[in-house]
Scaffold this active site. Structure first.
Site, PDB file in Angstrom:
ATOM      1  N   ASP A  92       0.849  -1.187   0.000  1.00 47.48           N
ATOM      2  CA  ASP A  92       0.000   0.000   0.000  1.00 47.48           C
ATOM      3  C   ASP A  92       0.888   1.242   0.000  1.00 47.48           C
ATOM      4  OD1 ASP A  92       0.876   0.329   2.603  1.00 47.48           O
ATOM      5  OD2 ASP A  92      -0.936  -0.497   3.493  1.00 47.48           O
ATOM      6  N   ASP A 266      -7.841  -7.559   0.785  1.00 46.96           N
ATOM      7  CA  ASP A 266      -6.862  -7.731   1.858  1.00 46.96           C
ATOM      8  C   ASP A 266      -7.523  -7.361   3.169  1.00 46.96           C
ATOM      9  OD1 ASP A 266      -5.512  -5.072   3.243  1.00 46.96           O
ATOM     10  OD2 ASP A 266      -6.498  -4.620   1.349  1.00 46.96           O
TER      11      ASP A 266
END
Length: 361
Positions: A92, A266
């Protein structure tokens, strides 16, 4: 080295089953990514995570830039080598953690300035720096830097956030080093406003990312509103590119999102819940701390092939968790990750067969 590509093999209504091809191997979709925040899936060996059926895992830019630093990981051969994981890694951008973990962060056009939650050191994270860190880590899939819109937000607040995210996405895209088999995903924002989600998607599609993520959900809006946003947002995105729903991992949410066209997920739920003594099963969740399991000689699930179910009883797991034994966290986490990968496998099977799967848990 393989080119980055996404091939849809089968569709059932809006649900898609396919394969993402990357420099580090293939990802079967719909896919669930275990979260390795600090370069490790807590209480698990990397090879054990692979044995659960995971094709890809997630690493966190914010935490890894602070410790041990992206430069150090690069000197040591990259994150794949560092953590002994040879399949794809998605990282991320770090923005969400900066804004949620740092007590004193300041958002400007340039980026986000903040103090480390570890020692108070000052940092500046910009779209360019976030992209550079992910390059140094060797991420297979890099995320563009974005501002995760807080919930609730007024229309004007969400609009301002979308516009900033678009400008940051443009800078992230320009900073991204294109390599065969690697990808960068843009992140769609817009809170719960259809007009803003559509505008965000249109702006980012112009930047021609290899894939797209839907951010700013699972932040307190509830399942009904989340599904409402997912009813229309994927329609604004290219159908030939992967669509990733960030931070969503409850089984019912995954099932509902896949049926609305989502390919990737996720969440920390399976690992965090495992460490806290909660197991996911086809028959519902099991709180192994409950005293009723102290004399239960049966496994968590008879047809689960994880080590916890093959080799140990609920009574033993209850005992380990109650005394705080590390093995308890490991076995419960192993089971939960196996459950989630089995869930994704079952969903893929139903899509390939052209059957509904909304009854699966």
């Amino acid at each position: 080295m393989s080119k980055f590509s996404f091939n849809i093999h089968q569709m059932h209504k809006k649900a898609r089953s396919g394969v993402i091809t990357t420099a580090h191997g293939e990802i079967r979709t719909p896919a669930f990514m275990p979260v390795g925040t600090r370069g490790t899936i807590k209480a698990m060996l990397s090879e054990s995570v692979a044995e659960t059926g995971a094709d890809i895992l997630l690493g966190n830019t914010y935490h890894l830039m602070l410790q041990p630093s992206s430069e150090r990981i690069a000197r040591l051969g990259g994150l794949h080598k560092f953590m002994n994981w040879h399949k794809p890694i998605l990282t991320d951008s770090g923005g969400f953690q900066v804004m949620s973990l740092s007590k004193l962060c300041k958002i400007t056009e340039e980026g986000v300035s903040f103090s480390s939650h570890i020692n108070g050191d000052k940092y500046m994270l910009t779209p360019e720096r976030s992209t550079e860190i992910q390059y140094l880590l060797g991420s297979t899939i890099t995320m563009a830097f974005d501002e995760c819109t807080a919930y609730p937000a007024t229309f004007e607040e969400a609009k301002t956030s979308v516009q900033l995210t678009t400008r940051w996405a443009d800078r992230s895209r320009k900073a991204f080093v294109k390599r065969e088999g690697y990808a960068q995903f843009g992140i769609i924002q817009g809170s719960v406003y259809q007009e803003l989600r559509e505008q965000s998607a249109k702006d980012l599609v112009k930047l021609d990312f290899e894939g797209y993520a839907i951010g700013g959900l699972a932040v307190g809006e509830g399942q009904e509103l989340m599904f409402k946003v997912l009813d229309y947002t994927p329609n604004f995105l290219p159908q030939n590119k992967p669509c990733y729903l960030m931070g969503v991992g409850k089984p019912a949410d995954i099932i509902g999102a896949v049926s609305r066209g989502i390919d990737m997920f996720d969440c920390v739920i399976p690992t965090r819940s495992g460490r806290n003594g909660q197991a996911f099963t086809k028959y519902g969740t099991v709180n192994i701390r409950n005293s009723k399991y102290a004399d239960d000689d049966e496994p968590l699930e008879y047809d689960c092939l994880c080590p916890a179910c093959k080799n140990y009883s609920k009574a033993y797991l209850h005992y380990l968790v109650k005394i705080g034994e590390i093995l308890g966290s490991m076995l419960m986490t192993w089971h939960n990750l196996t459950y989630f990968q089995n869930l994704m496998s079952r969903i893929r099977t139903y899509i390939k067969a052209g059957q509904d799967f909304d009854f699966i848990t």
